[in-house]
Scaffold this motif. Structure first.
Motif, PDB file in Angstrom:
ATOM      1  N   ALA A  74       0.876  -1.074  -0.106  1.00 66.26           N
ATOM      2  CA  ALA A  74       0.108   0.269   0.018  1.00 66.26           C
ATOM      3  C   ALA A  74       0.842   1.204   0.052  1.00 66.26           C
ATOM      4  CB  ALA A  74      -0.880  -0.052   1.410  1.00 66.26           C
TER       5      ALA A  74
ATOM      6  N   ASN B 132      -6.777   5.047   5.920  1.00 71.64           N
ATOM      7  CA  ASN B 132      -6.191   4.202   4.800  1.00 71.64           C
ATOM      8  C   ASN B 132      -6.912   2.979   4.509  1.00 71.64           C
ATOM      9  OD1 ASN B 132      -4.440   6.353   3.477  1.00 71.64           O
ATOM     10  ND2 ASN B 132      -3.569   5.952   5.726  1.00 71.64           N
ATOM     11  N   GLY B 133      -7.708   2.639   5.609  1.00 70.35           N
ATOM     12  CA  GLY B 133      -8.638   1.464   5.669  1.00 70.35           C
ATOM     13  C   GLY B 133      -7.627   0.095   5.464  1.00 70.35           C
TER      14      GLY B 133
ATOM     15  N   GLU C 158     -15.149  -0.872   7.279  1.00 69.87           N
ATOM     16  CA  GLU C 158     -14.447   0.537   6.970  1.00 69.87           C
ATOM     17  C   GLU C 158     -12.925   0.200   6.681  1.00 69.87           C
ATOM     18  OE1 GLU C 158     -13.355   2.619  10.520  1.00 69.87           O
ATOM     19  OE2 GLU C 158     -14.689   1.382  11.581  1.00 69.87           O
ATOM     20  N   VAL C 159     -12.720  -1.355   6.603  1.00 66.01           N
ATOM     21  CA  VAL C 159     -11.429  -1.734   6.042  1.00 66.01           C
ATOM     22  C   VAL C 159     -11.328  -2.200   4.681  1.00 66.01           C
ATOM     23  CG1 VAL C 159     -10.015  -3.576   6.403  1.00 66.01           C
ATOM     24  CG2 VAL C 159     -10.960  -2.653   8.284  1.00 66.01           C
ATOM     25  N   LYS C 160     -10.230  -1.930   4.033  1.00 63.29           N
ATOM     26  CA  LYS C 160     -10.014  -2.132   2.578  1.00 63.29           C
ATOM     27  C   LYS C 160      -9.047  -3.264   2.300  1.00 63.29           C
ATOM     28  CE  LYS C 160     -10.328   2.755   0.840  1.00 63.29           C
ATOM     29  NZ  LYS C 160      -9.361   3.609   1.104  1.00 63.29           N
ATOM     30  N   LEU C 161      -8.067  -3.551   3.375  1.00 63.09           N
ATOM     31  CA  LEU C 161      -7.026  -4.540   3.076  1.00 63.09           C
ATOM     32  C   LEU C 161      -6.712  -5.179   4.427  1.00 63.09           C
ATOM     33  CD1 LEU C 161      -5.604  -5.675   0.686  1.00 63.09           C
ATOM     34  CD2 LEU C 161      -3.655  -3.851   1.260  1.00 63.09           C
TER      35      LEU C 161
ATOM     36  N   GLU D  20      -8.694  -9.954   1.793  1.00 64.99           N
ATOM     37  CA  GLU D  20      -9.903  -9.303   1.777  1.00 64.99           C
ATOM     38  C   GLU D  20     -10.618  -9.156   3.274  1.00 64.99           C
ATOM     39  OE1 GLU D  20     -11.414  -7.830  -1.011  1.00 64.99           O
ATOM     40  OE2 GLU D  20      -9.617  -8.360  -1.901  1.00 64.99           O
ATOM     41  N   PRO D  21     -11.217  -8.030   3.493  1.00 62.87           N
ATOM     42  CA  PRO D  21     -11.788  -7.561   4.806  1.00 62.87           C
ATOM     43  C   PRO D  21     -13.031  -8.894   5.003  1.00 62.87           C
ATOM     44  CG  PRO D  21     -11.860  -5.868   3.460  1.00 62.87           C
ATOM     45  CD  PRO D  21     -11.019  -6.654   2.859  1.00 62.87           C
TER      46      PRO D  21
END
Ligand SMILES: [Zn+2]
Length: 303
Positions: A49, A205-206, A244-247, A258-259
């Motif tokens: 990221a 930034n998730g 609210e998490v992307k990674l 994936e969350p």
């Protein structure tokens, strides 16, 4: 994870065969990631990221992954790996900012390079304080021939390999925040795998760094310091963050997930504790239980 030596060690040493775990490497998921510092002989480093680096150790069976998370003012190193090679050198090549170490928990495979850094933030548990004194037995069990894939680093001395002691500079707790400049990391206490297990959340930034609470491989929950009730509570806590998490970035084998795995993990561990799942015996009083794509390594007497 944390390894115990197996009797396969002797066989592998005698035949000089590649250990089974090492045969399918490299894992295909790494092809999609951007590799940096490709010249390091021990660590593989990936930019996963913006300003986040996964520092992976594919030559040892734990396949531990430490993370360097860089802000404008300072950086956090989340775990310091096995202590087999020089992680401090890798970190100084990646950032010139001051570095604070936090540990996902203090099993030997996550704290091996702690001694190289002046600022270590630690959880307020007796387990953390005991591990900060260092140890030899767990470290030695990590370097039996069945645990090593390829060559140990030049100059590495197997007979003197230990987890070196380190000093805790500051005691941290659930909800503690580290401001890196332009990004903030929040400590989420997730006891279970160990009493001092934490996740780190970069909310803006998730990104959720999950340590050994979740990684995409068999999750080890058999040690005496593991508490399964607490583990279930902790995975529920991080599953609640999934929207609210992307990674999701775990501490072994593969650095990205994936969350959506988090709520599925809650269901899987609860079902397994209720006696569901496919059971395979494992060495020394342990068993593997698999369900819906998750595998847990448990004490055979687990409840
Ligand atoms: Zn562990």
């Amino acid at each position: 994870m944390l390894a115990l030596a197996s009797c396969a060690a002797t066989a592998a040493a005698q035949t000089k065969e590649k250990p089974e775990w090492c045969k399918p490497l490299p894992r295909p998921e790494y092809k999609a990631l951007e590799r940096v510092l490709p010249d390091d002989p021990w660590f593989e480093v990936y930019k996963v990221a913006p300003s986040v680096f996964a520092i992976y150790e594919p030559h040892q069976a734990e396949e531990t992954i430490s993370y360097l998370i860089v802000g404008h003012k300072q950086a956090v190193l989340f775990d310091t790996g096995m202590g087999i090679s020089d992680i401090h050198r890798v970190v100084t090549r990646l950032t010139s900012r001051p570095v604070v170490v936090l540990n996902s928990h203090t099993h030997d495979d996550h704290v091996g390079g702690n001694w190289q850094f002046p600022f270590i933030f630690g959880m307020d548990t007796d387990f953390t304080r005991k591990n900060a004194k260092g140890s030899r037995a767990d470290a030695q069990a990590e370097i039996t021939p069945d645990q090593i894939c390829g060559d140990l680093p030049k100059g590495f001395n197997s007979s003197t390999y230990v987890t070196k002691p380190w000093k805790i500079s500051l005691t941290i707790h659930d909800g503690f925040r580290v401001n890196l400049g332009g990004r903030t990391l929040e400590v989420i206490a997730t006891p279970g795998h160990t009493p001092d297990a934490i996740c780190l959340l970069d909310r803006e930034n998730g990104l959720l760094f999950t340590g050994d609470t979740y990684y995409p491989a068999p999750i080890w929950l058999y040690r005496p310091e593991t508490n399964l009730d607490q583990y279930v509570t902790s995975v529920k806590k991080i599953a609640a963050l999934a929207p609210e998490v992307k990674l999701v970035l775990g501490a072994h084998n593969i650095p990205v997930a994936e969350p959506a795995v988090l709520p599925r993990l809650v269901e899987a561990i609860q079902a397994v504790r209720a006696g569901q799942g496919e059971v395979k015996p494992a060495e020394a009083g342990k068993e593997l239980r698999s369900l819906n794509g998750f595998t847990f390594l448990l004490a055979a007497s687990h409840q």
